[in-house]
Design a protein around this motif. Structure first.
Motif, PDB file in Angstrom:
ATOM      1  N   VAL A  35       0.838  -1.205   0.000  1.00 40.10           N
ATOM      2  CA  VAL A  35       0.000   0.000   0.000  1.00 40.10           C
ATOM      3  C   VAL A  35       0.870   1.252   0.000  1.00 40.10           C
ATOM      4  CG1 VAL A  35      -1.755   1.309   1.266  1.00 40.10           C
ATOM      5  CG2 VAL A  35      -1.896  -1.185   1.170  1.00 40.10           C
ATOM      6  N   VAL A  36       1.916   1.239   0.826  1.00 45.96           N
ATOM      7  CA  VAL A  36       2.826   2.382   0.898  1.00 45.96           C
ATOM      8  C   VAL A  36       3.492   2.619  -0.457  1.00 45.96           C
ATOM      9  CG1 VAL A  36       5.031   3.195   1.860  1.00 45.96           C
ATOM     10  CG2 VAL A  36       3.267   2.250   3.363  1.00 45.96           C
ATOM     11  N   LYS A  37       3.903   1.540  -1.120  1.00 45.73           N
ATOM     12  CA  LYS A  37       4.590   1.669  -2.405  1.00 45.73           C
ATOM     13  C   LYS A  37       3.656   2.269  -3.459  1.00 45.73           C
ATOM     14  CE  LYS A  37       8.493   1.109  -4.483  1.00 45.73           C
ATOM     15  NZ  LYS A  37       9.691   1.815  -4.009  1.00 45.73           N
ATOM     16  N   ILE A  38       2.363   1.995  -3.334  1.00 43.50           N
ATOM     17  CA  ILE A  38       1.391   2.546  -4.282  1.00 43.50           C
ATOM     18  C   ILE A  38       1.096   4.009  -3.976  1.00 43.50           C
ATOM     19  CG2 ILE A  38      -1.018   2.398  -5.047  1.00 43.50           C
ATOM     20  CD1 ILE A  38      -0.846  -0.636  -4.603  1.00 43.50           C
ATOM     21  N   VAL A  39       1.020   4.344  -2.682  1.00 41.95           N
ATOM     22  CA  VAL A  39       0.609   5.692  -2.272  1.00 41.95           C
ATOM     23  C   VAL A  39       1.759   6.689  -2.235  1.00 41.95           C
ATOM     24  CG1 VAL A  39      -0.377   7.032  -0.362  1.00 41.95           C
ATOM     25  CG2 VAL A  39      -1.350   4.810  -0.966  1.00 41.95           C
ATOM     26  N   VAL A  40       2.961   6.233  -1.803  1.00 40.24           N
ATOM     27  CA  VAL A  40       4.095   7.127  -1.580  1.00 40.24           C
ATOM     28  C   VAL A  40       4.468   8.013  -2.767  1.00 40.24           C
ATOM     29  CG1 VAL A  40       6.621   7.092  -1.303  1.00 40.24           C
ATOM     30  CG2 VAL A  40       5.171   6.028   0.402  1.00 40.24           C
ATOM     31  N   PRO A  41       4.431   7.534  -4.030  1.00 38.94           N
ATOM     32  CA  PRO A  41       4.796   8.433  -5.135  1.00 38.94           C
ATOM     33  C   PRO A  41       3.971   9.727  -5.165  1.00 38.94           C
ATOM     34  CG  PRO A  41       4.724   6.180  -5.903  1.00 38.94           C
ATOM     35  CD  PRO A  41       4.184   6.165  -4.509  1.00 38.94           C
ATOM     36  N   LEU A  48       2.434  11.129   4.773  1.00 40.60           N
ATOM     37  CA  LEU A  48       1.721   9.850   4.772  1.00 40.60           C
ATOM     38  C   LEU A  48       1.578   9.317   6.197  1.00 40.60           C
ATOM     39  CD1 LEU A  48       0.479   7.615   3.024  1.00 40.60           C
ATOM     40  CD2 LEU A  48       2.731   6.534   2.975  1.00 40.60           C
ATOM     41  N   VAL A  49       2.671   9.369   6.969  1.00 40.88           N
ATOM     42  CA  VAL A  49       2.630   8.897   8.351  1.00 40.88           C
ATOM     43  C   VAL A  49       1.688   9.760   9.187  1.00 40.88           C
ATOM     44  CG1 VAL A  49       3.988   8.513  10.443  1.00 40.88           C
ATOM     45  CG2 VAL A  49       4.960   7.948   8.223  1.00 40.88           C
ATOM     46  N   TRP A  50       1.783  11.084   9.018  1.00 38.95           N
ATOM     47  CA  TRP A  50       0.927  11.999   9.786  1.00 38.95           C
ATOM     48  C   TRP A  50      -0.547  11.743   9.483  1.00 38.95           C
ATOM     49  CZ3 TRP A  50      -2.580  15.880   8.462  1.00 38.95           C
ATOM     50  CH2 TRP A  50      -2.975  16.728   9.496  1.00 38.95           C
ATOM     51  N   GLY A  99      12.379   4.460   4.061  1.00 39.15           N
ATOM     52  CA  GLY A  99      13.167   3.367   3.515  1.00 39.15           C
ATOM     53  C   GLY A  99      12.435   2.613   2.420  1.00 39.15           C
ATOM     54  N   THR A 100      11.134   2.392   2.605  1.00 40.19           N
ATOM     55  CA  THR A 100      10.343   1.696   1.585  1.00 40.19           C
ATOM     56  C   THR A 100      10.301   2.496   0.291  1.00 40.19           C
ATOM     57  OG1 THR A 100       8.985   0.664   3.300  1.00 40.19           O
ATOM     58  CG2 THR A 100       8.090   0.672   1.074  1.00 40.19           C
ATOM     59  N   MET A 101      10.219   3.822   0.418  1.00 41.32           N
ATOM     60  CA  MET A 101      10.189   4.683  -0.760  1.00 41.32           C
ATOM     61  C   MET A 101      11.518   4.586  -1.519  1.00 41.32           C
ATOM     62  SD  MET A 101       9.848   8.845  -0.988  1.00 41.32           S
ATOM     63  CE  MET A 101      11.456   9.047  -0.217  1.00 41.32           C
ATOM     64  N   LEU A 102      12.639   4.521  -0.781  1.00 41.86           N
ATOM     65  CA  LEU A 102      13.960   4.516  -1.416  1.00 41.86           C
ATOM     66  C   LEU A 102      14.377   3.129  -1.900  1.00 41.86           C
ATOM     67  CD1 LEU A 102      15.825   6.847   1.117  1.00 41.86           C
ATOM     68  CD2 LEU A 102      15.008   7.443  -1.170  1.00 41.86           C
ATOM     69  N   ALA A 103      13.759   2.072  -1.356  1.00 38.79           N
ATOM     70  CA  ALA A 103      14.092   0.703  -1.773  1.00 38.79           C
ATOM     71  C   ALA A 103      12.914   0.135  -2.554  1.00 38.79           C
ATOM     72  CB  ALA A 103      14.423  -0.146  -0.539  1.00 38.79           C
ATOM     73  N   ASN A 104      12.374  -1.004  -2.114  1.00 37.96           N
ATOM     74  CA  ASN A 104      11.138  -1.535  -2.692  1.00 37.96           C
ATOM     75  C   ASN A 104      10.423  -2.358  -1.630  1.00 37.96           C
ATOM     76  OD1 ASN A 104      12.082  -4.304  -2.718  1.00 37.96           O
ATOM     77  ND2 ASN A 104      13.162  -3.877  -4.633  1.00 37.96           N
ATOM     78  N   ALA A 105       9.233  -2.828  -1.935  1.00 39.86           N
ATOM     79  CA  ALA A 105       8.412  -3.508  -0.937  1.00 39.86           C
ATOM     80  C   ALA A 105       9.096  -4.759  -0.380  1.00 39.86           C
ATOM     81  CB  ALA A 105       7.050  -3.879  -1.537  1.00 39.86           C
ATOM     82  N   GLN A 106       9.751  -5.543  -1.247  1.00 42.72           N
ATOM     83  CA  GLN A 106      10.397  -6.769  -0.770  1.00 42.72           C
ATOM     84  C   GLN A 106      11.592  -6.465   0.127  1.00 42.72           C
ATOM     85  OE1 GLN A 106      11.385  -9.580  -3.793  1.00 42.72           O
ATOM     86  NE2 GLN A 106       9.278 -10.027  -4.329  1.00 42.72           N
ATOM     87  N   ILE A 107      12.466  -5.549  -0.320  1.00 43.30           N
ATOM     88  CA  ILE A 107      13.617  -5.190   0.501  1.00 43.30           C
ATOM     89  C   ILE A 107      13.148  -4.577   1.815  1.00 43.30           C
ATOM     90  CG2 ILE A 107      15.574  -3.604   0.690  1.00 43.30           C
ATOM     91  CD1 ILE A 107      16.099  -4.047  -2.267  1.00 43.30           C
ATOM     92  N   GLY A 108      12.092  -3.769   1.743  1.00 41.97           N
ATOM     93  CA  GLY A 108      11.548  -3.157   2.950  1.00 41.97           C
ATOM     94  C   GLY A 108      11.124  -4.193   3.958  1.00 41.97           C
ATOM     95  N   SER A 109      10.400  -5.205   3.503  1.00 41.43           N
ATOM     96  CA  SER A 109       9.915  -6.230   4.421  1.00 41.43           C
ATOM     97  C   SER A 109      11.053  -7.110   4.925  1.00 41.43           C
ATOM     98  CB  SER A 109       8.837  -7.086   3.744  1.00 41.43           C
ATOM     99  OG  SER A 109       9.340  -7.701   2.579  1.00 41.43           O
ATOM    100  N   VAL A 219      -4.556  16.138  -2.811  1.00 42.29           N
ATOM    101  CA  VAL A 219      -4.110  14.818  -3.278  1.00 42.29           C
ATOM    102  C   VAL A 219      -4.646  13.721  -2.363  1.00 42.29           C
ATOM    103  CG1 VAL A 219      -2.072  13.351  -3.591  1.00 42.29           C
ATOM    104  CG2 VAL A 219      -2.040  15.710  -4.391  1.00 42.29           C
ATOM    105  N   LEU A 220      -4.772  14.030  -1.085  1.00 40.34           N
ATOM    106  CA  LEU A 220      -5.221  13.029  -0.111  1.00 40.34           C
ATOM    107  C   LEU A 220      -6.669  12.614  -0.314  1.00 40.34           C
ATOM    108  CD1 LEU A 220      -3.616  14.400   3.191  1.00 40.34           C
ATOM    109  CD2 LEU A 220      -2.625  12.865   1.488  1.00 40.34           C
TER     110      LEU A 220
END
Length: 301
Positions: A35-41, A48-50, A99-109, A219-220
């Motif tokens: 979900v983060v990977k889809i929304v973060v861009p 997003l956290v706030w 970190g998820t934004m700078l890497a990817n979902a798999q590396i993040g997990s 955007v939200l």
């Protein structure tokens, strides 16, 4: 004899109950990476956290009203509850999103799945929990399984900053999880989660309005981003945090950490299904090793 059997039965029941809570929470967080990977861009990590915490605090307060939570908290317990919010629900989540934004979902997990190892060390240090060979074998088995499930640790040079951020997220989350074991039992998990979320929201608010004065808040409200934030706020934060905190009450900190491995398992699987990220043959072997590690933990007296 009868009393001992009853005590053993209750202990096994509590262990299974705690295991269920922790497994569900970690699985929810595994889906969160996608979900983060889809929304973060579309949304900066901090906003997003706030936004996620703003939705979560509303849901948590409603839960507290429904459960008629007693809000009397002893003065001596406030520093611990506030520290848990700052370390786990503020610092850890911000580093995780970044970190998820700078890497990817798999590396993040996968990187944040080092959390159980850190939890074991913190538990030995802060809670004086003894480390058994069975625990060390369980952590080693499950950690190896996580790397294999993610297809090996393939990190591109441009993703190293993301890996560093995710490592800090794992460290702070592990510390928070162990500190939760020091919270007096009279405070329910729902109350502890609500206080921590409120602390994180208060801490983030000044940074948001100072750091992003020109952000397009409209955007939200778009369907994709709005739905993602609602999921992150209600399910990944309010519900999952309460389940995780409650599950920690039934197991030792060093045992609880093993269930965190369900996060990368679900994260890798959904990353493949939803985002089209590569899923290697080693995924099945990794899954078996993760389940073996969890099995060893459940068998430990």
């Amino acid at each position: 004899m009868s009393q001992n059997l009853k005590s053993a039965s209750q202990s096994a029941h509590d262990k299974l109950k705690g295991s269920l809570y922790l497994t569900i929470a970690a699985s929810i967080w595994g889906g969160m990476f996608v979900v983060v990977k889809i929304v973060v861009p579309s949304v900066p990590p901090m906003i997003l956290v706030w936004s996620r915490y703003l939705i979560a605090i509303i849901a948590l307060v409603l839960f507290c009203l429904q459960q008629k939570v007693d809000w009397h908290i002893a003065k001596r317990d406030w520093p611990l509850l506030i520290g848990i919010g700052l370390i786990g629900q503020l610092a850890s989540i911000v580093f995780q999103e970044t970190g998820t934004m700078l890497a990817n979902a798999q590396i993040g997990s996968i990187v944040t799945a080092t959390t159980p190892a850190f939890m074991t060390l913190f538990a030995a240090w802060l809670l004086r929990e003894k480390l058994s060979w069975q625990q060390l074998l369980a952590v080693t088995s499950a950690t190896t399984g996580v790397v294999l499930a993610g297809g090996g640790f393939h990190v591109k040079p441009q993703q190293l900053l993301g890996v560093g951020s995710l490592t800090i997220a794992a460290l702070t989350w592990a510390l928070m999880s162990v500190l939760l074991k020091k919270v007096p039992a009279r405070y329910p998990a729902l109350q502890v989660t609500t206080v921590g979320t409120a602390v994180a929201l208060i801490g983030l608010t000044p940074m948001i309005f100072i750091g992003y004065p020109h952000f397009n808040w409209a955007v939200l409200t778009t369907p994709k981003v709005g739905a993602g934030i609602l999921y992150l706020g209600i399910i990944s934060t309010a519900v999952a945090f309460v389940l995780w905190n409650k599950g920690l009450q039934y197991l030792r900190a060093s045992q609880s950490g093993l269930f965190f491995f369900f996060q990368p398992l679900v994260g890798s699987l959904l990353g493949w299904l939803v985002l089209g990220e590569a899923l290697h043959v080693s995924f099945v072997v990794g899954c078996l090793l993760i389940f073996a590690g969890v099995g060893l933990t459940l068998r430990e007296p």
